[in-house]
Design a protein around this motif. Structure first.
Motif, PDB file in Angstrom:
ATOM      1  N   ALA A  24      45.375  40.369  46.289  1.00 21.63           N
ATOM      2  CA  ALA A  24      44.177  39.758  45.500  1.00 21.63           C
ATOM      3  C   ALA A  24      43.091  40.989  45.309  1.00 21.63           C
ATOM      4  O   ALA A  24      42.441  40.902  44.345  1.00 21.63           O
ATOM      5  CB  ALA A  24      43.639  38.618  46.485  1.00 21.63           C
ATOM      6  N   VAL A  25      42.993  41.977  45.988  1.00 21.26           N
ATOM      7  CA  VAL A  25      42.078  42.956  45.924  1.00 21.26           C
ATOM      8  C   VAL A  25      42.395  43.946  44.585  1.00 21.26           C
ATOM      9  O   VAL A  25      41.451  44.077  43.840  1.00 21.26           O
ATOM     10  CB  VAL A  25      41.855  43.946  47.011  1.00 21.26           C
ATOM     11  CG1 VAL A  25      40.929  45.276  46.920  1.00 21.26           C
ATOM     12  CG2 VAL A  25      41.337  43.153  48.457  1.00 21.26           C
ATOM     13  N   ARG A  26      43.734  44.150  44.525  1.00 22.53           N
ATOM     14  CA  ARG A  26      44.132  44.892  43.154  1.00 22.53           C
ATOM     15  C   ARG A  26      43.745  44.137  41.865  1.00 22.53           C
ATOM     16  O   ARG A  26      43.735  44.789  40.968  1.00 22.53           O
ATOM     17  CB  ARG A  26      45.543  45.321  43.515  1.00 22.53           C
ATOM     18  CG  ARG A  26      45.490  46.334  44.709  1.00 22.53           C
ATOM     19  CD  ARG A  26      47.211  46.951  44.648  1.00 22.53           C
ATOM     20  NE  ARG A  26      48.348  45.831  44.850  1.00 22.53           N
ATOM     21  CZ  ARG A  26      48.806  45.570  45.866  1.00 22.53           C
ATOM     22  NH1 ARG A  26      48.171  45.878  47.088  1.00 22.53           N
ATOM     23  NH2 ARG A  26      49.681  44.743  45.908  1.00 22.53           N
ATOM     24  N   TYR A  27      43.735  42.917  42.039  1.00 22.10           N
ATOM     25  CA  TYR A  27      43.480  42.220  40.800  1.00 22.10           C
ATOM     26  C   TYR A  27      42.445  41.487  40.598  1.00 22.10           C
ATOM     27  O   TYR A  27      42.158  40.591  39.724  1.00 22.10           O
ATOM     28  CB  TYR A  27      44.961  41.156  40.874  1.00 22.10           C
ATOM     29  CG  TYR A  27      46.178  41.770  40.687  1.00 22.10           C
ATOM     30  CD1 TYR A  27      46.593  42.597  39.567  1.00 22.10           C
ATOM     31  CD2 TYR A  27      46.903  41.718  41.657  1.00 22.10           C
ATOM     32  CE1 TYR A  27      47.759  43.017  39.508  1.00 22.10           C
ATOM     33  CE2 TYR A  27      48.070  42.519  41.573  1.00 22.10           C
ATOM     34  CZ  TYR A  27      48.547  43.139  40.337  1.00 22.10           C
ATOM     35  OH  TYR A  27      49.945  43.752  40.525  1.00 22.10           O
ATOM     36  N   GLY A  28      41.343  41.868  41.450  1.00 24.73           N
ATOM     37  CA  GLY A  28      40.107  41.355  41.194  1.00 24.73           C
ATOM     38  C   GLY A  28      39.933  40.019  41.917  1.00 24.73           C
ATOM     39  O   GLY A  28      38.776  39.173  41.546  1.00 24.73           O
ATOM     40  N   ARG A  53      29.640  49.889  48.532  1.00 25.24           N
ATOM     41  CA  ARG A  53      30.187  50.978  47.925  1.00 25.24           C
ATOM     42  C   ARG A  53      30.930  51.052  46.962  1.00 25.24           C
ATOM     43  O   ARG A  53      31.279  51.529  45.800  1.00 25.24           O
ATOM     44  CB  ARG A  53      30.755  51.784  49.326  1.00 25.24           C
ATOM     45  CG  ARG A  53      31.339  53.392  48.994  1.00 25.24           C
ATOM     46  CD  ARG A  53      32.080  53.937  49.823  1.00 25.24           C
ATOM     47  NE  ARG A  53      33.520  53.305  50.123  1.00 25.24           N
ATOM     48  CZ  ARG A  53      34.474  53.439  49.527  1.00 25.24           C
ATOM     49  NH1 ARG A  53      34.498  54.100  48.437  1.00 25.24           N
ATOM     50  NH2 ARG A  53      35.575  52.979  49.981  1.00 25.24           N
ATOM     51  N   ARG A  54      31.899  49.941  47.129  1.00 27.58           N
ATOM     52  CA  ARG A  54      33.109  49.420  45.931  1.00 27.58           C
ATOM     53  C   ARG A  54      32.284  48.940  44.650  1.00 27.58           C
ATOM     54  O   ARG A  54      32.862  48.740  43.709  1.00 27.58           O
ATOM     55  CB  ARG A  54      33.849  48.512  46.430  1.00 27.58           C
ATOM     56  CG  ARG A  54      34.921  49.230  47.582  1.00 27.58           C
ATOM     57  CD  ARG A  54      35.613  48.348  48.694  1.00 27.58           C
ATOM     58  NE  ARG A  54      36.483  49.002  49.364  1.00 27.58           N
ATOM     59  CZ  ARG A  54      37.538  49.413  49.387  1.00 27.58           C
ATOM     60  NH1 ARG A  54      38.428  48.917  48.567  1.00 27.58           N
ATOM     61  NH2 ARG A  54      38.163  50.001  50.504  1.00 27.58           N
ATOM     62  N   GLY A  55      31.073  48.376  45.059  1.00 19.73           N
ATOM     63  CA  GLY A  55      30.324  47.685  43.723  1.00 19.73           C
ATOM     64  C   GLY A  55      30.834  46.077  43.544  1.00 19.73           C
ATOM     65  O   GLY A  55      30.477  45.552  42.502  1.00 19.73           O
ATOM     66  N   THR A  70      35.375  42.836  42.453  1.00 19.52           N
ATOM     67  CA  THR A  70      35.415  42.948  41.181  1.00 19.52           C
ATOM     68  C   THR A  70      34.011  43.490  40.885  1.00 19.52           C
ATOM     69  O   THR A  70      32.927  43.047  41.575  1.00 19.52           O
ATOM     70  CB  THR A  70      35.564  41.770  39.920  1.00 19.52           C
ATOM     71  OG1 THR A  70      35.268  42.235  38.858  1.00 19.52           O
ATOM     72  CG2 THR A  70      34.586  40.508  40.390  1.00 19.52           C
ATOM     73  N   LYS A  71      33.711  44.352  39.892  1.00 22.73           N
ATOM     74  CA  LYS A  71      32.278  44.826  39.576  1.00 22.73           C
ATOM     75  C   LYS A  71      31.651  43.835  38.427  1.00 22.73           C
ATOM     76  O   LYS A  71      30.628  44.151  38.144  1.00 22.73           O
ATOM     77  CB  LYS A  71      32.429  46.051  39.131  1.00 22.73           C
ATOM     78  CG  LYS A  71      32.764  47.238  40.154  1.00 22.73           C
ATOM     79  CD  LYS A  71      32.763  48.542  39.789  1.00 22.73           C
ATOM     80  CE  LYS A  71      33.015  49.553  40.942  1.00 22.73           C
ATOM     81  NZ  LYS A  71      32.934  50.717  40.593  1.00 22.73           N
ATOM     82  N   ARG A  72      32.612  43.211  37.830  1.00 18.55           N
ATOM     83  CA  ARG A  72      31.979  42.269  36.899  1.00 18.55           C
ATOM     84  C   ARG A  72      31.186  41.152  37.459  1.00 18.55           C
ATOM     85  O   ARG A  72      31.254  40.960  38.527  1.00 18.55           O
ATOM     86  CB  ARG A  72      33.425  41.588  36.064  1.00 18.55           C
ATOM     87  CG  ARG A  72      34.178  42.752  35.446  1.00 18.55           C
ATOM     88  CD  ARG A  72      35.537  42.067  35.012  1.00 18.55           C
ATOM     89  NE  ARG A  72      34.771  41.268  33.751  1.00 18.55           N
ATOM     90  CZ  ARG A  72      35.850  40.643  32.942  1.00 18.55           C
ATOM     91  NH1 ARG A  72      37.065  40.401  33.146  1.00 18.55           N
ATOM     92  NH2 ARG A  72      35.173  40.300  31.731  1.00 18.55           N
ATOM     93  N   PRO A  73      30.300  40.615  36.533  1.00 18.11           N
ATOM     94  CA  PRO A  73      29.261  39.432  36.996  1.00 18.11           C
ATOM     95  C   PRO A  73      30.349  38.264  37.500  1.00 18.11           C
ATOM     96  O   PRO A  73      31.228  38.217  36.934  1.00 18.11           O
ATOM     97  CB  PRO A  73      28.415  39.247  35.781  1.00 18.11           C
ATOM     98  CG  PRO A  73      28.738  40.543  34.881  1.00 18.11           C
ATOM     99  CD  PRO A  73      30.070  41.077  34.982  1.00 18.11           C
TER     100      PRO A  73
END
Length: 78
Positions: A24-28, A53-55, A70-73
């Motif tokens: 799940a981490v790899r795919y946001g 740190r990962r945003g 994910t860094k997306r909103p």
């Protein structure tokens, strides 16, 4: 002129690999851990620092910490 030393990558703590190696981490996706586990095994500050740190985004709900990988909103609908 100031000379900068090269950045040396420090090995990750074992918990970082355990928590953040999920598919799940790899795919946001999302990762969930109990607050009790985080405080006992990692320390809340360490966990929060790694997510920051990962945003990524971190939400606490009913004794669970939920990481949106994910860094997306994100939008909380209700």
């Amino acid at each position: 002129m100031t000379h900068m030393r090269p950045v040396i990558a420090l090995p990750s703590a074992p918990w970082v690999e355990q928590v953040f190696s999920a598919k799940a981490v790899r795919y946001g996706g999302v990762v969930r851990r109990s607050l009790h586990w985080v405080e006992a095994e990692v320390g809340r500050t360490n966990f929060e620092d790694e997510v920051r740190r990962r945003g990524w985004h971190l939400v606490e709900c009913n004794g669970q910490l939920v990481v949106f990988c994910t860094k997306r909103p994100i939008t909380i609908l209700f």
